[in-house]
Design a protein around this motif. Structure first.
Motif, PDB file in Angstrom:
ATOM      1  N   HIS A 280      27.138  93.220  52.354  1.00 16.67           N
ATOM      2  CA  HIS A 280      28.454  93.877  52.339  1.00 16.67           C
ATOM      3  C   HIS A 280      28.814  94.484  50.988  1.00 16.67           C
ATOM      4  N   ASN A 281      28.059  94.178  49.965  1.00 20.52           N
ATOM      5  CA  ASN A 281      28.281  94.788  48.654  1.00 20.52           C
ATOM      6  C   ASN A 281      27.615  96.156  48.647  1.00 20.52           C
ATOM      7  N   LYS A 282      28.429  97.192  48.667  1.00 19.33           N
ATOM      8  CA  LYS A 282      27.905  98.557  48.770  1.00 19.33           C
ATOM      9  C   LYS A 282      27.715  99.232  47.413  1.00 19.33           C
ATOM     10  N   SER A 283      27.934  98.504  46.340  1.00 22.26           N
ATOM     11  CA  SER A 283      27.827  99.116  45.019  1.00 22.26           C
ATOM     12  C   SER A 283      26.793  98.404  44.156  1.00 22.26           C
ATOM     13  N   PRO A 284      25.960  99.161  43.460  1.00 23.55           N
ATOM     14  CA  PRO A 284      25.012  98.530  42.523  1.00 23.55           C
ATOM     15  C   PRO A 284      25.720  97.998  41.277  1.00 23.55           C
ATOM     16  N   TYR A 285      27.008  98.302  41.146  1.00 20.73           N
ATOM     17  CA  TYR A 285      27.729  97.931  39.931  1.00 20.73           C
ATOM     18  C   TYR A 285      28.604  96.689  40.104  1.00 20.73           C
ATOM     19  N   LEU A 286      28.730  96.181  41.342  1.00 15.19           N
ATOM     20  CA  LEU A 286      29.566  95.006  41.568  1.00 15.19           C
ATOM     21  C   LEU A 286      28.740  93.726  41.465  1.00 15.19           C
ATOM     22  N   GLU A 287      29.131  92.858  40.554  1.00 18.54           N
ATOM     23  CA  GLU A 287      28.485  91.552  40.408  1.00 18.54           C
ATOM     24  C   GLU A 287      29.311  90.509  41.148  1.00 18.54           C
ATOM     25  N   VAL A 288      28.667  89.753  42.031  1.00 19.50           N
ATOM     26  CA  VAL A 288      29.324  88.682  42.779  1.00 19.50           C
ATOM     27  C   VAL A 288      28.835  87.347  42.223  1.00 19.50           C
ATOM     28  N   VAL A 289      29.778  86.516  41.791  1.00 21.36           N
ATOM     29  CA  VAL A 289      29.442  85.252  41.123  1.00 21.36           C
ATOM     30  C   VAL A 289      29.943  84.082  41.975  1.00 21.36           C
ATOM     31  N   PRO A 290      29.028  83.316  42.602  1.00 25.68           N
ATOM     32  CA  PRO A 290      29.448  82.156  43.401  1.00 25.68           C
ATOM     33  C   PRO A 290      29.552  80.884  42.557  1.00 25.68           C
ATOM     34  N   TYR A 291      30.564  80.080  42.854  1.00 30.77           N
ATOM     35  CA  TYR A 291      30.715  78.764  42.248  1.00 30.77           C
ATOM     36  C   TYR A 291      30.901  77.727  43.352  1.00 30.77           C
ATOM     37  N   PRO A 292      30.602  76.457  43.091  1.00 27.81           N
ATOM     38  CA  PRO A 292      30.766  75.423  44.120  1.00 27.81           C
ATOM     39  C   PRO A 292      32.234  75.090  44.343  1.00 27.81           C
ATOM     40  N   TYR A 293      32.483  74.167  45.288  1.00 23.07           N
ATOM     41  CA  TYR A 293      33.843  73.654  45.452  1.00 23.07           C
ATOM     42  C   TYR A 293      34.357  73.190  44.105  1.00 23.07           C
ATOM     43  N   GLY A 294      35.666  73.355  43.884  1.00 20.06           N
ATOM     44  CA  GLY A 294      36.234  72.952  42.608  1.00 20.06           C
ATOM     45  C   GLY A 294      37.398  72.001  42.768  1.00 20.06           C
ATOM     46  N   THR A 295      37.586  71.159  41.784  1.00 16.91           N
ATOM     47  CA  THR A 295      38.769  70.308  41.741  1.00 16.91           C
ATOM     48  C   THR A 295      39.972  71.168  41.362  1.00 16.91           C
ATOM     49  N   GLN A 296      41.164  70.582  41.467  1.00  8.66           N
ATOM     50  CA  GLN A 296      42.350  71.320  41.033  1.00  8.66           C
ATOM     51  C   GLN A 296      42.246  71.717  39.572  1.00  8.66           C
ATOM     52  N   ASP A 297      41.726  70.824  38.752  1.00  2.00           N
ATOM     53  CA  ASP A 297      41.604  71.138  37.321  1.00  2.00           C
ATOM     54  C   ASP A 297      40.660  72.317  37.100  1.00  2.00           C
ATOM     55  N   GLU A 298      39.570  72.360  37.841  1.00  2.00           N
ATOM     56  CA  GLU A 298      38.617  73.469  37.703  1.00  2.00           C
ATOM     57  C   GLU A 298      39.220  74.772  38.206  1.00  2.00           C
ATOM     58  N   ILE A 299      39.961  74.709  39.297  1.00  8.24           N
ATOM     59  CA  ILE A 299      40.574  75.917  39.839  1.00  8.24           C
ATOM     60  C   ILE A 299      41.669  76.433  38.911  1.00  8.24           C
ATOM     61  N   ARG A 300      42.396  75.535  38.282  1.00 10.38           N
ATOM     62  CA  ARG A 300      43.404  75.960  37.309  1.00 10.38           C
ATOM     63  C   ARG A 300      42.748  76.735  36.166  1.00 10.38           C
ATOM     64  N   ILE A 301      41.621  76.246  35.688  1.00 12.40           N
ATOM     65  CA  ILE A 301      40.901  76.956  34.623  1.00 12.40           C
ATOM     66  C   ILE A 301      40.377  78.294  35.146  1.00 12.40           C
ATOM     67  N   ASP A 302      39.894  78.304  36.400  1.00 12.18           N
ATOM     68  CA  ASP A 302      39.465  79.568  37.013  1.00 12.18           C
ATOM     69  C   ASP A 302      40.574  80.608  36.934  1.00 12.18           C
ATOM     70  N   PHE A 303      41.781  80.204  37.300  1.00 10.30           N
ATOM     71  CA  PHE A 303      42.909  81.137  37.289  1.00 10.30           C
ATOM     72  C   PHE A 303      43.208  81.615  35.872  1.00 10.30           C
ATOM     73  N   GLN A 304      43.130  80.705  34.908  1.00  8.70           N
ATOM     74  CA  GLN A 304      43.378  81.090  33.519  1.00  8.70           C
ATOM     75  C   GLN A 304      42.355  82.103  33.018  1.00  8.70           C
TER      76      GLN A 304
END
Length: 418
Positions: A280-304
């Protein structure tokens, strides 16, 4: 006059919040009950020392975890263990002499809560938290059939006859079941709309806007939730294609394209998730970065560390992760087909920001072309006018922190416990 403390058992499969909305709401209502002065016990299929310490800090009396016979062949925790509570949770009966209120969550633990009431705590008042609308979400499953959808809807409808109090999470879920419950024989079931409040840790974050002269800055666009099995429901195909178009336009303007970050990809689903986005990624310029399930603390840092959070589901009963993102102060875009969007649209303080937060998309996969365009335009508008979007996000954060609707919902729930 002070109320008498009650003993409350809240049934769920985990104490932490890594698996998303239901567990987040479970942890929140457990804390609300304890804050109101009640003796609160919870169940979990497993709990580490961090979970137990966190629960203790929130004045939870105990997390009950399974007792597994050394001769039992499969030691992998499973939700059916909650249903077979007499085998796996015999200590409920021996350690709690009486339960005044037992609470279950649909679709994860409502049956187990009813069985615990029937088998052990016969005099307990029963509460149900409704989190799902099968009519809206199951149709996107690869194995969905009319019979399966009807069976799920019928089971949840019948819960209206079996529980004393029902709390539907968000206005969309409340509206759905209010209509369904018109056909109930029982007339004394109480049904309320429950709006959860994000953990104070999200509000306490001081979001920093990236400096305008920060060279090499790459916009990070984050979405949270597993991919495998819910690709259509969560709109990940739309996100990938919309972000592809945004990446192309940024490259055309000689700017570094944004990254798409996916938080919630288990290790054993990593390869399939990569293949899905490769299709579904139609662009050679889009990088998709997967991460595992996160705790609330990890997700808060993600948002920051991110610049925009997207909740692109084709249908979403509520959308707790979107509410948490807004509480953090990160610019957030949510699908119009969500309970969170209805909350934003109908709240007098938040509705002035609805046009900049709620993306007007359809729920029919045949409308993909239009919906991809809608997401592309909404994402581009945030990233290309980021300073404006960031200031708006801070205003939304302040309104949520003082939300009268959330405070009222909290007060009603706590009064029902008394």
């Amino acid at each position: 006059m002070a109320h008498l403390a009650k003993t409350i058992l809240i049934v769920n499969d985990e104490w932490g919040t890594a698996k998303g909305g239901i567990s987040t709401v479970h942890r929140y209502i457990s804390s609300l009950a304890a804050d109101a002065g009640h003796n609160v016990y919870v169940t979990a299929l497993q709990a580490d020392e961090k979970d137990r310490k966190d629960a203790e800090e929130k004045r939870i009396k105990k997390i009950f975890t399974p007792e597994v016979s050394p001769y039992y062949p499969d030691k992998t925790p499973h939700r059916t263990w909650l249903i077979h509570h007499q085998s796996f949770f015999p200590h409920l009966k021996t350690e709690i002499s009486k339960v005044d209120i037992i609470i279950g969550h649909a679709p994860d633990s409502h049956i187990a809560a009813l069985l615990m009431k029937k088998d052990i705590f016969k005099q307990a008042q029963s509460f149900l938290f409704n989190h799902v609308i099968p009519e809206d979400t199951e149709v996107y499953s690869d194995d969905a059939t009319p019979d399966k959808v009807q069976e799920m809807e019928t089971q949840l409808f019948e819960m209206g006859e079996k529980f004393d109090v029902i709390c539907s999470v968000g206005p969309r879920t409340k509206g759905h079941f209010s209509n369904k419950y018109r056909a109930l024989v029982r007339q004394d079931t109480q049904h309320m709309e429950f709006i959860p409040r994000p953990d104070q840790k999200f509000f306490d974050i001081k979001m920093k806007e990236a400096p305008k002269d920060f060279k090499g800055c790459v916009f990070r666009v984050i979405t949270v939730g597993r991919v495998k099995g819910v690709e259509k429901l969560k709109g990940y195909d739309l996100v990938a294609q919309a972000m592809s178009k945004v990446a192309e336009s940024f490259h055309g303007m000689f700017q570094r394209p944004p990254k798409l970050v996916i938080r919630g990809v288990p290790r054993d689903e990593s390869e399939e998730t990569k293949q899905f986005f490769a299709r579904h990624n139609k662009s050679p310029y889009l990088e998709v970065v997967p991460y595992p399930y996160g705790t609330q603390d990890e997700i808060r840092i993600d948002f920051q560390q991110s610049h925009l959070c997207i909740m692109a589901s084709r249908s979403e009963p509520f959308g707790m992760i979107g509410l948490e993102a807004m509480a953090t102060g990160i610019p957030t875009l949510v699908t119009t087909n969500s309970g969170l969007a209805e909350f934003i649209n109908t709240d007098s303080s938040l509705s002035i920001y609805a046009d900049s937060v709620v993306v007007d998309v359809g729920c029919n996969p045949s409308a993909n072309k239009r919906d991809i365009h809608q997401w592309e335009e909404a994402i581009r508008k945030v990233l290309c006018n980021y300073s404006v979007a960031f200031k708006r996000a801070q205003a939304i954060k302040k309104i949520l922190n003082e939300s009268e609707a959330i405070n009222t919902s909290t007060a009603i729930f706590q009064s029902l416990l008394s």
